[in-house]
Design a protein around this motif. Sequence first.
Motif, PDB file in Angstrom:
ATOM      1  N   ASN A 179       7.783   0.510  -6.298  1.00 27.44           N
ATOM      2  CA  ASN A 179       6.894   0.255  -5.165  1.00 27.44           C
ATOM      3  C   ASN A 179       6.759  -1.236  -4.826  1.00 27.44           C
ATOM      4  O   ASN A 179       5.946  -1.621  -4.005  1.00 27.44           O
ATOM      5  N   PRO A 234       5.478  -4.183  -6.251  1.00 29.62           N
ATOM      6  CA  PRO A 234       4.094  -4.676  -6.228  1.00 29.62           C
ATOM      7  C   PRO A 234       4.021  -6.182  -5.995  1.00 29.62           C
ATOM      8  O   PRO A 234       4.987  -6.913  -6.210  1.00 29.62           O
ATOM      9  N   THR A 238      -0.105  -3.167  -8.286  1.00 27.38           N
ATOM     10  CA  THR A 238      -0.228  -2.458  -7.028  1.00 27.38           C
ATOM     11  C   THR A 238       0.320  -3.346  -5.918  1.00 27.38           C
ATOM     12  O   THR A 238       0.732  -4.471  -6.164  1.00 27.38           O
ATOM     13  N   ARG A 239       0.336  -2.813  -4.705  1.00 27.71           N
ATOM     14  CA  ARG A 239       0.809  -3.593  -3.569  1.00 27.71           C
ATOM     15  C   ARG A 239      -0.318  -3.751  -2.551  1.00 27.71           C
ATOM     16  O   ARG A 239      -1.026  -2.797  -2.238  1.00 27.71           O
ATOM     17  N   ASN A 247      -6.910  -0.293  -3.990  1.00 30.47           N
ATOM     18  CA  ASN A 247      -5.498  -0.129  -3.658  1.00 30.47           C
ATOM     19  C   ASN A 247      -4.698   0.544  -4.768  1.00 30.47           C
ATOM     20  O   ASN A 247      -3.470   0.487  -4.792  1.00 30.47           O
ATOM     21  N   THR A 248      -5.408   1.207  -5.690  1.00 33.52           N
ATOM     22  CA  THR A 248      -4.730   1.818  -6.826  1.00 33.52           C
ATOM     23  C   THR A 248      -5.315   3.195  -7.098  1.00 33.52           C
ATOM     24  O   THR A 248      -5.945   3.427  -8.119  1.00 33.52           O
TER      25      THR A 248
END
Length: 280
Positions: free
Chosen positions: A50, A52, A99-100, A145-146
């Motif tokens: 993803n 991150p 996360t992103r 965001n996670t």
Amino acid sequence: MPLVYCNYGIRDYRKKPISINTRGYWEFQCTLSGKNRLQKLGKTVREYDNDPNFWISTPDSAHGWTSLEKEPSEIAVFHFSEVPESLSCIFKGRTTVSTRLDQQTLKTIADMAQKMMPLVYSPNYTSNLQYEICCRQLCLIFLHNTEFLLENIPWDHNKQTVRASIAWYCTYMNEGVGIQETAEKMGYSVSQLRKIFIRTRGEGPCKVFEECRMNRARELIQHGTMSMIEISMECGYNNQSSFSRAFRKYNSMSPLQFKKLCRSTRHPLSIDQIREHERK
């Protein structure tokens, strides 16, 4: 939550990688532009599906940073001596989570880093308070965001979140608050809070909050000192018509019918007693 280190600026991890070592603090590392990669002991450069750009590592995490990009990257780094339990409890054996973030959130973190850097090197009497605010803001950004990490939050923590949500909603019910305001107050998104409620109680917050409204409505009607309009407002409804429709749908009788029933029985009625009366 002292902030022991903060840095912001351009870094070229390809030419000057950060060697693998243990920081001894909670590290929040954000790549504001470009792409950087985390290295672990005994492993090659770790690949992420993803891609991150925000990582949090525990104090005992041995790791370094590198990049395969030709251009330097812009980073923001924060080291805290401790973090809130709501964040630390999600690691459960992990030493790093990631996360992103979108561009607007990255800008927010960049602004935070630029504000915190001077305070680290020249602290004042409000510095500790500002460190704590910064840490909690970063934790909220990460948790918002996670979503998948919610699966790992301990059961007791989820139960406490549900109890706190219900208590806060009941306190401000008369102001017309809903799930959106409650989720924000608890530090979650609406979808996150809904998952916590379903996992803990087997039903969503909207259903639980509606039950809270009806419990208060029945209590106020049985008390007999307020008009129906006043009760409607106290339970968070915009008008008496909306309240009456909701009450009838939930209790299988109108508020006035319930009021007459209470007068005839002369003692408080539970929802089960009301429904039993309806069956008869």
